[in-house]
Scaffold this motif. Structure first.
Motif, PDB file in Angstrom:
ATOM      1  N   ALA A   1       0.875  -1.339   0.179  1.00 57.34           N
ATOM      2  CA  ALA A   1      -0.151  -0.077  -0.100  1.00 57.34           C
ATOM      3  C   ALA A   1       0.764   1.474  -0.074  1.00 57.34           C
ATOM      4  CB  ALA A   1      -0.953  -0.018   1.452  1.00 57.34           C
ATOM      5  N   ASP A   2       1.933   1.059   0.650  1.00 58.26           N
ATOM      6  CA  ASP A   2       2.943   2.334   0.900  1.00 58.26           C
ATOM      7  C   ASP A   2       3.643   2.434  -0.413  1.00 58.26           C
ATOM      8  OD1 ASP A   2       3.956   4.431   2.139  1.00 58.26           O
ATOM      9  OD2 ASP A   2       5.500   3.163   2.981  1.00 58.26           O
ATOM     10  N   LEU A   3       3.909   1.393  -0.951  1.00 58.49           N
ATOM     11  CA  LEU A   3       4.614   1.462  -2.499  1.00 58.49           C
ATOM     12  C   LEU A   3       3.610   2.206  -3.414  1.00 58.49           C
ATOM     13  CD1 LEU A   3       7.053   0.369  -4.200  1.00 58.49           C
ATOM     14  CD2 LEU A   3       5.639  -0.848  -5.130  1.00 58.49           C
ATOM     15  N   LEU A   4       2.472   1.842  -3.431  1.00 60.36           N
ATOM     16  CA  LEU A   4       1.544   2.263  -4.332  1.00 60.36           C
ATOM     17  C   LEU A   4       1.008   3.895  -4.212  1.00 60.36           C
ATOM     18  CD1 LEU A   4      -0.842  -0.815  -5.216  1.00 60.36           C
ATOM     19  CD2 LEU A   4       1.314   0.119  -6.632  1.00 60.36           C
ATOM     20  N   SER A   5       0.985   3.992  -2.751  1.00 62.83           N
ATOM     21  CA  SER A   5       0.554   5.422  -2.628  1.00 62.83           C
ATOM     22  C   SER A   5       1.622   6.246  -2.714  1.00 62.83           C
ATOM     23  CB  SER A   5      -0.236   5.409  -1.142  1.00 62.83           C
ATOM     24  OG  SER A   5       0.917   5.715  -0.241  1.00 62.83           O
ATOM     25  N   SER A   6       2.851   5.792  -2.397  1.00 65.49           N
ATOM     26  CA  SER A   6       4.103   6.796  -2.646  1.00 65.49           C
ATOM     27  C   SER A   6       4.076   6.990  -4.009  1.00 65.49           C
ATOM     28  CB  SER A   6       5.255   6.176  -2.022  1.00 65.49           C
ATOM     29  OG  SER A   6       6.300   6.813  -2.262  1.00 65.49           O
ATOM     30  N   ARG A   7       4.166   6.130  -4.741  1.00 59.23           N
ATOM     31  CA  ARG A   7       4.277   6.244  -6.285  1.00 59.23           C
ATOM     32  C   ARG A   7       3.405   7.011  -6.964  1.00 59.23           C
ATOM     33  NH1 ARG A   7       3.510   6.836 -10.844  1.00 59.23           N
ATOM     34  NH2 ARG A   7       4.149   6.199 -12.659  1.00 59.23           N
ATOM     35  N   PHE A   8       2.045   6.743  -6.399  1.00 60.12           N
ATOM     36  CA  PHE A   8       0.954   7.881  -7.112  1.00 60.12           C
ATOM     37  C   PHE A   8       0.738   8.957  -6.378  1.00 60.12           C
ATOM     38  CE2 PHE A   8       0.715   3.187  -8.929  1.00 60.12           C
ATOM     39  CZ  PHE A   8       0.793   3.688 -10.253  1.00 60.12           C
ATOM     40  N   GLY A   9       1.712   9.794  -6.203  1.00 59.42           N
ATOM     41  CA  GLY A   9       1.600  11.091  -5.777  1.00 59.42           C
ATOM     42  C   GLY A   9       1.273  11.126  -4.159  1.00 59.42           C
TER      43      GLY A   9
ATOM     44  N   ALA B   1       3.066  -1.199 -13.289  1.00 58.87           N
ATOM     45  CA  ALA B   1       3.112  -0.108 -13.798  1.00 58.87           C
ATOM     46  C   ALA B   1       3.540   0.934 -13.136  1.00 58.87           C
ATOM     47  CB  ALA B   1       1.379   0.355 -13.864  1.00 58.87           C
ATOM     48  N   ALA B   2       3.582   0.867 -11.809  1.00 57.11           N
ATOM     49  CA  ALA B   2       4.225   1.626 -10.704  1.00 57.11           C
ATOM     50  C   ALA B   2       5.725   1.866 -10.965  1.00 57.11           C
ATOM     51  CB  ALA B   2       3.958   1.493  -9.289  1.00 57.11           C
ATOM     52  N   ILE B   3       6.229   0.719 -11.386  1.00 58.45           N
ATOM     53  CA  ILE B   3       7.945   0.681 -11.300  1.00 58.45           C
ATOM     54  C   ILE B   3       8.528   0.792 -12.693  1.00 58.45           C
ATOM     55  CG2 ILE B   3       8.208  -0.189  -9.015  1.00 58.45           C
ATOM     56  CD1 ILE B   3       8.517  -2.946 -10.023  1.00 58.45           C
ATOM     57  N   PHE B   4       7.404   0.334 -14.099  1.00 58.22           N
ATOM     58  CA  PHE B   4       8.014   0.225 -15.198  1.00 58.22           C
ATOM     59  C   PHE B   4       7.284   1.380 -15.959  1.00 58.22           C
ATOM     60  CE2 PHE B   4       8.719  -4.072 -13.693  1.00 58.22           C
ATOM     61  CZ  PHE B   4      10.258  -3.893 -14.132  1.00 58.22           C
ATOM     62  N   TRP B   5       6.268   1.856 -15.609  1.00 55.70           N
ATOM     63  CA  TRP B   5       5.562   2.673 -16.541  1.00 55.70           C
ATOM     64  C   TRP B   5       5.424   4.154 -16.089  1.00 55.70           C
ATOM     65  CZ3 TRP B   5      -0.422   2.647 -18.182  1.00 55.70           C
ATOM     66  CH2 TRP B   5      -0.359   3.243 -19.560  1.00 55.70           C
ATOM     67  N   ARG B   6       6.114   5.105 -16.857  1.00 56.15           N
ATOM     68  CA  ARG B   6       5.950   6.486 -16.314  1.00 56.15           C
ATOM     69  C   ARG B   6       4.498   7.068 -16.227  1.00 56.15           C
ATOM     70  NH1 ARG B   6      11.044   9.251 -16.502  1.00 56.15           N
ATOM     71  NH2 ARG B   6      11.888   7.435 -17.662  1.00 56.15           N
ATOM     72  N   ASP B   7       3.737   6.864 -17.217  1.00 57.28           N
ATOM     73  CA  ASP B   7       2.533   7.598 -17.493  1.00 57.28           C
ATOM     74  C   ASP B   7       1.292   6.979 -16.448  1.00 57.28           C
ATOM     75  OD1 ASP B   7       3.678   8.925 -19.332  1.00 57.28           O
ATOM     76  OD2 ASP B   7       3.210   7.868 -21.010  1.00 57.28           O
ATOM     77  N   ALA B   8       1.832   5.965 -15.798  1.00 50.59           N
ATOM     78  CA  ALA B   8       0.592   5.316 -15.258  1.00 50.59           C
ATOM     79  C   ALA B   8       0.097   6.314 -14.156  1.00 50.59           C
ATOM     80  CB  ALA B   8       0.995   4.227 -14.398  1.00 50.59           C
ATOM     81  N   SER B   9      -1.340   6.569 -14.015  1.00 46.33           N
ATOM     82  CA  SER B   9      -1.793   7.889 -13.142  1.00 46.33           C
ATOM     83  C   SER B   9      -2.655   7.178 -12.066  1.00 46.33           C
ATOM     84  CB  SER B   9      -2.598   8.744 -13.978  1.00 46.33           C
ATOM     85  OG  SER B   9      -3.886   8.218 -14.229  1.00 46.33           O
ATOM     86  N   LEU B  10      -2.839   8.134 -11.008  1.00 43.59           N
ATOM     87  CA  LEU B  10      -3.344   7.651  -9.749  1.00 43.59           C
ATOM     88  C   LEU B  10      -4.803   7.317 -10.142  1.00 43.59           C
ATOM     89  CD1 LEU B  10      -3.615   7.710  -6.792  1.00 43.59           C
ATOM     90  CD2 LEU B  10      -4.288  10.107  -6.919  1.00 43.59           C
ATOM     91  N   LYS B  11      -5.442   8.071 -10.620  1.00 40.43           N
ATOM     92  CA  LYS B  11      -6.851   7.694 -10.770  1.00 40.43           C
ATOM     93  C   LYS B  11      -7.036   6.626 -11.732  1.00 40.43           C
ATOM     94  CE  LYS B  11      -8.228  12.631 -11.412  1.00 40.43           C
ATOM     95  NZ  LYS B  11      -7.746  13.670 -12.303  1.00 40.43           N
ATOM     96  N   ALA B  12      -6.215   6.287 -12.685  1.00 42.60           N
ATOM     97  CA  ALA B  12      -6.365   4.728 -13.455  1.00 42.60           C
ATOM     98  C   ALA B  12      -6.286   3.794 -12.449  1.00 42.60           C
ATOM     99  CB  ALA B  12      -5.336   4.983 -14.556  1.00 42.60           C
ATOM    100  N   VAL B  13      -5.024   3.975 -11.872  1.00 36.46           N
ATOM    101  CA  VAL B  13      -4.573   2.629 -10.794  1.00 36.46           C
ATOM    102  C   VAL B  13      -5.782   2.514  -9.786  1.00 36.46           C
ATOM    103  CG1 VAL B  13      -3.235   2.224  -9.225  1.00 36.46           C
ATOM    104  CG2 VAL B  13      -2.159   2.875 -11.291  1.00 36.46           C
ATOM    105  N   SER B  14      -6.243   3.508  -9.227  1.00 37.14           N
ATOM    106  CA  SER B  14      -7.211   3.426  -8.170  1.00 37.14           C
ATOM    107  C   SER B  14      -8.472   2.767  -8.575  1.00 37.14           C
ATOM    108  CB  SER B  14      -7.812   4.794  -7.602  1.00 37.14           C
ATOM    109  OG  SER B  14      -6.586   5.573  -7.372  1.00 37.14           O
ATOM    110  N   ALA B  15      -8.798   3.254  -9.949  1.00 33.90           N
ATOM    111  CA  ALA B  15     -10.076   2.662 -10.690  1.00 33.90           C
ATOM    112  C   ALA B  15      -9.969   1.107 -10.759  1.00 33.90           C
ATOM    113  CB  ALA B  15     -10.350   3.559 -11.816  1.00 33.90           C
ATOM    114  N   ALA B  16      -8.569   1.095 -11.426  1.00 31.71           N
ATOM    115  CA  ALA B  16      -8.404  -0.560 -11.830  1.00 31.71           C
ATOM    116  C   ALA B  16      -8.525  -1.359 -10.852  1.00 31.71           C
ATOM    117  CB  ALA B  16      -6.889  -0.316 -12.532  1.00 31.71           C
ATOM    118  N   ILE B  17      -7.728  -0.905  -9.557  1.00 30.46           N
ATOM    119  CA  ILE B  17      -7.855  -1.742  -8.311  1.00 30.46           C
ATOM    120  C   ILE B  17      -9.126  -2.059  -7.977  1.00 30.46           C
ATOM    121  CG2 ILE B  17      -6.941  -2.021  -5.936  1.00 30.46           C
ATOM    122  CD1 ILE B  17      -4.516  -0.819  -7.074  1.00 30.46           C
ATOM    123  N   LEU B  18      -9.756  -0.757  -7.879  1.00 31.97           N
ATOM    124  CA  LEU B  18     -11.391  -1.129  -7.200  1.00 31.97           C
ATOM    125  C   LEU B  18     -12.146  -2.047  -8.174  1.00 31.97           C
ATOM    126  CD1 LEU B  18     -12.765   0.274  -5.070  1.00 31.97           C
ATOM    127  CD2 LEU B  18     -13.694   1.867  -6.570  1.00 31.97           C
ATOM    128  N   ALA B  19     -11.986  -1.691  -9.436  1.00 34.36           N
ATOM    129  CA  ALA B  19     -12.792  -2.688 -10.388  1.00 34.36           C
ATOM    130  C   ALA B  19     -12.529  -4.019 -10.259  1.00 34.36           C
ATOM    131  CB  ALA B  19     -12.629  -1.959 -11.977  1.00 34.36           C
TER     132      ALA B  19
END
Lengths: 63, 901
Positions: free
Chosen positions: B104-112, B433-451
């Protein structure tokens, strides 16, 4: 190293793994079991050998 | 039979032993950071917490029920570790640099540094892991019952307690145990050396126990071969015909995701990693450990199926086989092994989850609702954190217990674990995406995980309650509100699939699609971009960038914050070091942005990146650290990099230009010296005839006794010399005119063959005089070239007369051939004279060069070849020296042909 990982993935997936899936027993053990463990063992050995040859990185290089 | 009391006492004793181990391990690791506890072996063993009682009991059951499928759970992680260089190394490096404490820390830290994403991931992890913990409870409960509950005598104090009560007892005991040694203090990097030591010990115990049972089974079964052949005789075969279907792939993929994303795996592999190089050993040692674990699983399962009565629970074969053979000691050892695997999993999982819960849910809440920092609290945050963690451990275990309570009727262990794996796998795309893809964004990641989570809950989690709730089973057969396309196990009419493959397919597909499309459609915020760069380029940059631009906070404020989280001692030490480095008194320390950045990472180690960021933002610059400013800073860095690259390019260009200039200069200087040489040569050439003219005319001028014949001879010499002078001057003029291209040059189609013939005619006398033979080679047909006929003739005459002049052999021959070759008219004039040395090959076309052997008495000015070359060049042709058919030199004239006449 990338090759090893990719090869491992391929060898464990259906089309190739299926080739070795016959009702033949090697040393009393079904062929597929021998095959899977064999690939597994080869991967472990390959990684150990490759890792030993890899330079330890302290500064961090990306290759 | 073993009595239940005895078994439970053994288990408690074992837990106490673990506790002692953990305690001393902790002290040892603290006292000496280089002890064996920090060795790669211990690291590898701690990773094997992956092999839980699911492996110990469940894999046997799984092998007995569905053949080889159990292997995928270990093959997936094998692949991840074999490829440690790509994924794990990167994760470990990032986590060390940013003091990451959990997925959780990794993802939240990476996405702003988003707290919301942290909360989302934490909640999913807590819910998703509940079935997994229930699995352990179930395994421990069934194992206690299997070993003791089989006889009235053995029930002991368990009599009258059903499995729910037992499971409750186990859960409560585990909670207590975990609290006692997992939450004793808040660490800078969330590393728990003591726990890791205990886990490593348990890894050895469970491996030894399973191998012991395996060896025992193989021994009493009469060897591998006997076991398999006996099973075949009884009609029990490992059914592999349908092994490699979608389910095989699904479980393989799920296990790949799980080994990285499971909270406890992330904890031991990434967070507890104290040295990146330990991964090198773990890369092969952990797969080897798993292989050892699984070697005996199939024989145990097969043998169990062969000898145990129908209806025996295959999950418990590892226990019941030794029991049936009357080996109580071995059975107890096996029980301890299974117990080991369950406890290590529960302890680490709940520690990892409790860190997530306290850092991502409780801390942000506290921060939000606490106003200005309260005074006089000292260790406030630290104590609060510990309390939060203890509460969350209780919460996590209760959730596991409740899940167990509701689904206690389903019998197999492995499917329960796979439910958890599917939930946890939802983090995997985001993590990659967090560690390889520069363009991955917070909104997309949140929505994807939630879905992904929602689909998981619907397709995977919900159906597991089928046996206890009629409503759920109704839902399964006909769908909600009669909408059959929404049936949890047949979404959108995708029927006939294995439920697990179905759920994994839909949830992961939705996850990946939303993540990809969303990231392409949304624009990441400034802070996200900074973090993305820091994460993706982790191997390119040394330390993470600081995120605070201006340090308008006083050292006092910062110290206060640090003290609340880290405790007074560590905070003071941190500040002292900084003060010493900048060479000022701690009291008047002016916090630099770098220092604030370091402080933030330090805090992040305790309370998570998002919380640490929020906390420091409150203090620094009154909380309004402008994102625009950070953006600008990042941009400026980018610009600086670009600018320096540009400069580099420009300087390279400049270097190139300078070199070219130098070359041009050298050329000019050479030309200049050539001109000087030419002039001096001309004056020399002019001077010789002039001198003789002058001296002869002086003799003639003197009145004296010269007779008529002498006079006549002198005058004719003067005449000859002046003719030679005139010829020389003519040639020089001619050459310079040709070089400057000023002469009236007639350009018209010329019959080249005719010119050659004319030249031969002109030279005829010369040839005769020398007694030279002309060898006529092949001649070209009538050929027209563009140019001046007289000039062309001059070139040929020149070449022929040269061949004559310099040939002093006894049988002089000149050979003349002409031909048409690929659109060019080629004339070769070869002789059998002394030839021209290779080293002189270039010099012969220079002005005033005369053949060495010819000396100066050949009457030429040495300009003939230079003039000829100029003429041919004017006609767009070439004149060169080629290796000829005869022993001497061979000159080749090549001229472009214009249409035939």
């Amino acid at each position: 190293m990338f090759l090893l990982t990719a090869a491992g993935l391929l060898l464990f997936l259906p089309p190739i793994a299926y080739i070795f899936n016959h009702r033949i027993a090697l040393f009393g053990v079904p062929q597929i079991v021998v095959y899977l463990f064999g690939v597994w063992f080869a991967l472990i050995g390959g990684t150990a050998a490759l890792t030993a040859r890899l330079e330890p990185d302290s500064a961090g290089d990306d290759s | 039979m073993l009595s239940a009391d005895f078994v439970i006492a053994t288990a408690i004793g074992y837990v106490c032993l673990l506790f002692v181990l953990a305690y001393f391990g902790d002290r040892r690791a603290r006292a000496n950071p280089r002890s064996w506890l920090n060795s790669p072996a211990v690291y590898t063993l701690s990773i094997s917490v992956y092999c839980t009682s699911w492996t110990f009991y469940g894999a046997v059951g799984n092998a007995a029920r569905s053949g080889l499928e159990f292997l995928t759970i270990y093959l997936g992680p094998t692949l991840v570790f074999v490829g440690w260089y790509f994924l794990l190394r990167r994760l470990v490096r990032i986590s060390h640099l940013h003091r990451i404490t959990s997925v959780a820390d990794l993802l939240s830290s990476r996405f702003g540094k988003s707290s919301r994403l942290g909360v989302l991931v934490t909640c999913i992890a807590v819910v998703g892991i509940a079935p997994y913990i229930a699995l352990q409870l179930k395994a421990v409960t069934s194992s206690i019952q299997a070993i003791a509950g089989s006889s009235e005598f053995g029930q002991g104090s368990l009599a009258g307690i059903d499995d729910v009560g037992l499971a409750f007892g186990v859960a409560a005991g585990m909670a207590l145990f975990t609290i006692l040694f997992g939450t004793r203090h808040v660490d800078a990097k969330e590393q728990h050396h003591g726990v890791v030591a205990a886990i490593a010990f348990e890894a050895v115990v469970k491996l030894a126990a399973l191998v012991a049972v395996g060896v025992f089974v193989v021994f009493i079964g009469g060897g591998f071969e006997a076991i398999f052949s006996r099973a075949t005789e009884q009609g029990i075969v490992v059914d592999t015909t349908s092994s490699f279907d979608s389910r095989w792939i699904t479980t393989l993929v799920l296990s790949i995701a799980a080994i990285v994303c499971l909270p406890r795996q992330f904890q031991v592999t990434v967070v507890e990693n104290s040295d990146e190089n330990h991964l090198r050993v773990a890369g092969w040692a952990f797969p080897a450990y798993m292989m050892l674990m699984s070697v005996f699983i199939l024989p145990i399962a097969i043998y169990g199926l062969t000898v145990m009565p129908q209806g025996a629970n295959p999950d418990m074969f590892a226990l019941t086989l030794p029991l049936a053979a009357g080996q109580n000691g071995l059975a107890l050892f096996a029980f301890i092994g299974g117990f080991s695997s369950a406890t290590s999993m529960i302890i680490l999982e709940s520690i990892a989850l409790s860190i997530m819960v306290s850092n991502h849910i409780i801390m942000p809440l506290v921060l939000r609702f606490s106003t200005a920092p309260q005074g006089g609290e000292g260790q406030g945050v630290s104590r609060l954190l510990l309390t939060a963690r203890r509460l969350s451990i209780v919460l996590i275990l209760s959730l596991g217990f409740f899940y167990f309570f509701f689904t206690r009727d389903s019998d197999a262990l492995a499917p329960i674990g796979l439910i958890s794996f599917t939930a946890i796998a939802q983090f995997f795309p985001a993590l990659l995406a967090a560690i390889f893809w520069r363009d991955a964004s917070l909104k997309a990641v949140s929505a994807a995980i939630l879905a992904g989570f929602v689909i998981w809950a619907w397709c995977c989690f919900l159906p597991s309650f089928q046996s206890v709730s009629p409503a759920v089973s109704q839902l399964l057969t006909s769908g909600p509100w009669g909408l059959s396309w929404l049936r949890p196990e047949a979404m959108f009419g995708l029927t006939g699939w294995d439920p697990l493959a179905h759920a994994a397919f839909w949830s992961l597909s939705a996850n990946v699609v939303i993540l990809t499309l969303g990231s392409l459609l949304t624009t990441p915020s400034a802070l996200e971009r900074i973090q993305a760069q820091a994460f993706v380029d982790v191997f390119r940059r040394g330390t993470p960038q600081q995120n605070f631009v201006r340090g308008s906070a006083t050292a006092n404020d910062l110290f206060f914050v640090a003290e609340r989280v880290l405790g007074e001692r560590r905070a003071a030490a941190l500040f002292e070091v900084e003060a010493r480095e900048s060479g000022v008194d701690p009291a008047v320390l002016d916090p630099t942005p770098e220092f604030i950045g370091r402080l933030e990472r330090e805090l992040a180690g305790s309370i998570g990146a998002a919380s640490a960021h929020v906390m420091l933002s409150k203090v620094v610059a009154g909380g309004d650290v402008s994102l625009e400013e950070m953006m600008q800073m990042a941009d400026e860095t980018q610009h600086a990099i670009e600018y320096s690259q540009q400069l580099e390019r420009t300087s390279a260009e400049l270097r190139l230009t300078a070199r070219k200039l130098e070359e041009a200069n050298a050329q000019l200087r050479e030309l200049d010296s050539q001109k000087d040489e030419f002039l001096s040569q001309v004056s020399h050439e002019v001077r010789t005839p002039m001198t003789s003219i002058r001296s002869f005319s002086e003799i003639l001028l003197e009145p004296g006794e010269l007779d008529q014949s002498q006079r006549q001879r002198f005058v004719s010499t003067i005449h000859q010399e002046s003719l030679r002078l005139t010829k020389l001057l003519d040639e020089i003029l001619d050459l310079s005119a040709l070089e400057r291209g000023e002469r009236n040059w007639q350009s018209a189609p010329v019959d080249a063959e005719a010119a050659l013939d004319r030249a031969l005619l002109v030279c005829d006398a010369l040839l005769r005089q020398k007694g030279m033979r002309v060898e006529h080679g092949k001649r070209a047909p009538l050929t027209m070239v563009e140019g001046d006929a007289d000039r062309l003739c001059q070139v040929f005459i020149n070449l022929i007369s040269n061949a004559v002049k310099y040939n002093n052999g006894s049988d002089p021959v000149v050979r003349i051939t002409s031909a048409l070759r690929t659109g060019s008219y080629v004339v070769d004039i070869a002789d059998n004279g002394p030839g021209i040395a290779k080293s002189d090959g270039k010099l012969i076309f220079e002005k005033f060069w005369r053949g060495v052997s010819g000396g100066g008495d050949q009457g030429g000015a040495g300009l003939g070849l230079a003039i000829s070359r100029q003429i041919v060049a004017r006609m767009n042709g070439t004149l060169e020296l080629v290796p000829g058919p005869l022993s001497g030199a061979c000159f080749r004239v090549r001229l472009p042909v214009v249409g035939r006449a």
